[in-house]
Write a protein that holds these residues in place. Structure first.
Motif, mmCIF file in Angstrom:
data_model
loop_
_atom_site.group_PDB
_atom_site.id
_atom_site.type_symbol
_atom_site.label_atom_id
_atom_site.label_comp_id
_atom_site.label_asym_id
_atom_site.label_seq_id
_atom_site.Cartn_x
_atom_site.Cartn_y
_atom_site.Cartn_z
ATOM 1 N N UNK A 70 0.857 -1.187 0.000
ATOM 2 C CA UNK A 70 0.000 0.000 0.000
ATOM 3 C C UNK A 70 0.894 1.239 0.000
ATOM 4 N N UNK A 71 0.430 2.310 -0.580
ATOM 5 C CA UNK A 71 1.131 3.600 -0.558
ATOM 6 C C UNK A 71 2.552 3.464 -1.097
ATOM 7 N N UNK A 88 4.176 1.163 11.989
ATOM 8 C CA UNK A 88 3.631 1.363 10.647
ATOM 9 C C UNK A 88 3.039 2.759 10.530
ATOM 10 N N UNK A 89 3.055 3.296 9.328
ATOM 11 C CA UNK A 89 2.307 4.522 9.072
ATOM 12 C C UNK A 89 0.824 4.221 9.274
ATOM 13 N N UNK A 93 -1.623 1.158 7.850
ATOM 14 C CA UNK A 93 -2.384 0.257 8.724
ATOM 15 C C UNK A 93 -3.873 0.294 8.391
ATOM 16 N N UNK A 94 -4.393 1.482 8.110
ATOM 17 C CA UNK A 94 -5.791 1.605 7.676
ATOM 18 C C UNK A 94 -6.040 0.745 6.438
ATOM 19 N N UNK A 559 2.586 12.181 -7.835
ATOM 20 C CA UNK A 559 1.299 11.756 -8.373
ATOM 21 C C UNK A 559 0.531 10.838 -7.446
ATOM 22 N N UNK A 560 1.251 10.199 -6.480
ATOM 23 C CA UNK A 560 0.578 9.258 -5.594
ATOM 24 C C UNK A 560 1.330 9.146 -4.280
ATOM 25 N N UNK A 561 0.755 8.416 -3.330
ATOM 26 C CA UNK A 561 1.377 8.235 -2.027
ATOM 27 C C UNK A 561 2.750 7.576 -2.174
#
Length: 597
Positions: A70-71, A88-89, A93-94, A559-561
């Motif tokens: 993720x991210x 974790x960020x 985690x979400x 452009x993205x995480x």
């Protein structure tokens, strides 16, 4: 404002009380007061084909690790793993708790017609989540993570009915009830829409009075929220293109579920989807690219082309062109009944598109597009995703960014988040009251952003104008009230001038009327891979009419995480004395100068 403030206080107090109560009491409360009703036999056509009809429980032991990304950050976790880890960020985690990753697994099963591995892993991970996330504890019980997870669990149980055990269905129902008791009404925005959509879809899966109560309340509340959140021009009121497309995707999903299960097609929902779809076509650069005003990281909604196709399939009964889980939602449509016709935007190569409620104006000449932002920045009570970017602009050739603001690479509070939301990260002109000490210069932000998702003073537009001049000249202008109390007026006018099929001029006129001395600074953020020579002539000609200093910096476009691509930024600084002055910046551009990647 006061109502939202009171709701926020109530919500925070409730969270404190619920966290204080022992888990046994919460579990007893949910199990006794809200007994799990019958899980309805619906969505039979969701069941995926599988070579093995029975789930081989013994095979669970062969899975020792599971990989998540993720991210733009990948982790390989040993099974069983803790679902909550302070290292974790939090957004990472979400994402783990969302179970959105399970949709990718379901997509894979659709393509390969075999799901033994995915079924076993999902059984392991769902049971692990239930065991290690006691009721009301940790991020897994945040209303937003519940909203995404319960939908995903429903689709898992429908695709693999053998996974819908009594224990798992009871956990699903408890999460639904928790969400029903704790919707994010105080926050509003896309979070509340997610809550309501999930409550409606999940209530349709169960029998009984409580399910009907949840459905009735949620759908009535959603109707009210959409009237507020979807603007007259079709945009979502948080003014973020990526969240707009995400909400469009969710609403089409909801509409399909209502039609499949209840054989109803609410007119108000269909009209909202059409408005949002029409808005989306106006801002798309190509099938996937959108302007990055406010928070708009592509990670939020990766498949914009699929979202648009999904909406077209629902609205116009066009074929869905991709093989993913969305095809299960629209397989009920009678394709031969092409009862509606799509209204496509038939624009000439010389065109202005204004979105007055969103506050964006789009100038288009051939394959050049310029997006100008001048409007209400965000809802007063919801500045979570706003940036300090009024009178900023982004310029593209086709979908290649030529001049583009920084974007969003992170949501965690800190120096990077603060920079990416600030005026410095955007193509704007900023001012500061004159001070001889350069270390004490306080640059004024059009939007006073702070923390991860907050903002104090917000500026609002004073005027919005645009127009055409003959067949070669488009312009847009705007002004906001950020400097009014300082005796300073700033109005920006940007023009696009056609020269040939491969050449244009971008002319920026910044009119400044001041009662005292001010410092100013102007930013030009080049797109990734673009060369500094694009602005060489601009610097030379501007210096011939006004004195200023300039310097080049290397920063990034996000452009993205977690994705930061190096690029060059030009910063020009100078001093304005009392009176009226125009700073003129003329940028001559040719396709021969642009680097395409």
């Amino acid at each position: 404002g006061y109502k939202r403030f009171a709701l926020r206080i109530y919500q925070e107090i409730k969270i404190i009380v619920l966290n204080f109560l022992p888990n046994k009491i919460l579990k007893y409360f949910l199990e006794v007061s809200y007994k799990t009703p019958f899980f309805r036999d619906v969505l039979k056509d969701f069941k995926l084909p599988n070579k093995h009809n029975e789930l081989n429980i013994k095979n669970k032991k062969i899975f020792k690790f599971v990989k998540f990304k993720f991210l733009n950050e990948q982790k390989i976790l040993k099974i069983p793993f803790a679902w909550n880890n302070k290292s974790w960020k939090r957004l990472w985690q979400f994402n783990l708790h969302y179970f959105d990753w399970s949709r990718e697994w379901l997509n894979s099963c659709l393509v390969h017609n075999n799901s033994e591995k995915e079924r076993i892993l999902l059984a392991i991970l769902i049971d692990s989540w239930i065991k290690l996330n006691p009721i009301g504890n940790y991020d897994g019980w945040h209303s937003y993570t519940i909203s995404l997870r319960i939908r995903n669990w429903i689709y898992i149980f429908r695709c693999f009915p053998e996974l819908a055990s009594k224990k798992r269905i009871e956990s699903l129902w408890q999460q639904i009830i928790w969400l029903y008791l704790n919707p994010e009404i105080a926050n509003g925005g896309n979070h509340l829409i997610e809550n309501l959509i999930s409550l409606i879809i999940s209530s349709l899966q169960f029998e009984g009075h409580k399910s009907y109560e949840i459905y009735t309340w949620s759908i009535n509340k959603l109707k009210i929220e959409l009237k507020e959140q979807i603007l007259q021009d079709g945009g979502h009121y948080e003014r973020s293109a990526i969240y707009h497309f995400l909400m469009l995707d969710r609403l089409v999903e909801l509409a399909c579920m209502i039609e499949k299960i209840k054989n109803q097609r609410p007119t108000w929902l269909e009209k909202t989807i059409y408005k949002m779809y029409s808005w989306g076509l106006k801002v798309l650069l190509d099938k996937k690219n959108i302007p990055p005003f406010n928070d708009s990281p592509f990670e939020i909604c990766k498949d914009i082309d699929r979202v648009v196709n999904f909406a077209e399939t629902f609205l116009f009964q066009y074929p869905y062109s991709f093989k993913d889980i969305r095809i299960l939602f629209i397989n009920y449509l009678e394709k031969e009944k092409n009862i509606k016709k799509q209204i496509k935007n038939k624009h000439t190569k010389f065109h202005i598109e204004d979105l007055p409620n969103t506050g964006w104006t789009i100038l288009k000449i051939d394959n050049w597009k310029l997006f100008f932002k001048n409007g209400v920045p965000c809802p007063n009570y919801l500045p979570a995703h706003v940036h300090s970017d009024l009178l900023s602009f982004n310029l593209y050739f086709k979908s290649t960014p030529v001049l583009i603001e920084t974007g969003t690479s992170i949501y965690e509070n800190g120096l990077i988040r603060n920079y990416e939301r600030s005026g410095k990260a955007h193509n704007i002109l900023q001012f500061a009251e004159f001070n001889h000490n350069p270390e004490k210069i306080n640059w004024i932000e059009p939007i006073e952003v702070w923390d991860s998702f907050r903002a104090a003073k917000k500026s609002f537009p004073k005027n919005r104008e645009f127009g055409k001049k003959n067949s070669k000249y488009l312009w847009v202008s705007g002004r906001h009230d950020a400097y009014d109390n300082l005796g300073l007026i700033h109005e920006r006018r940007i023009s696009m001038e056609y020269i040939s099929g491969s050449e244009i001029n971008i002319i920026i006129n910044d009119l400044i009327i001041s009662e005292s001395n001010f410092k100013w600074r102007m930013f030009f953020h080049l797109g990734p891979y673009q060369k500094k020579s694009l602005l060489k002539e601009t610097i030379e000609k501007s210096k011939a009419q006004i004195d200023f200093a300039h310097q080049w910096d290397i920063n990034w476009y996000a452009p993205s995480f977690g994705e930061r691509i190096k690029r060059h930024t030009l910063c020009c600084t100078g001093k304005i004395e009392p009176g009226e002055r125009i700073i003129k910046s003329k940028i001559k551009l040719s396709t021969k100068q642009i680097v395409f990647k």
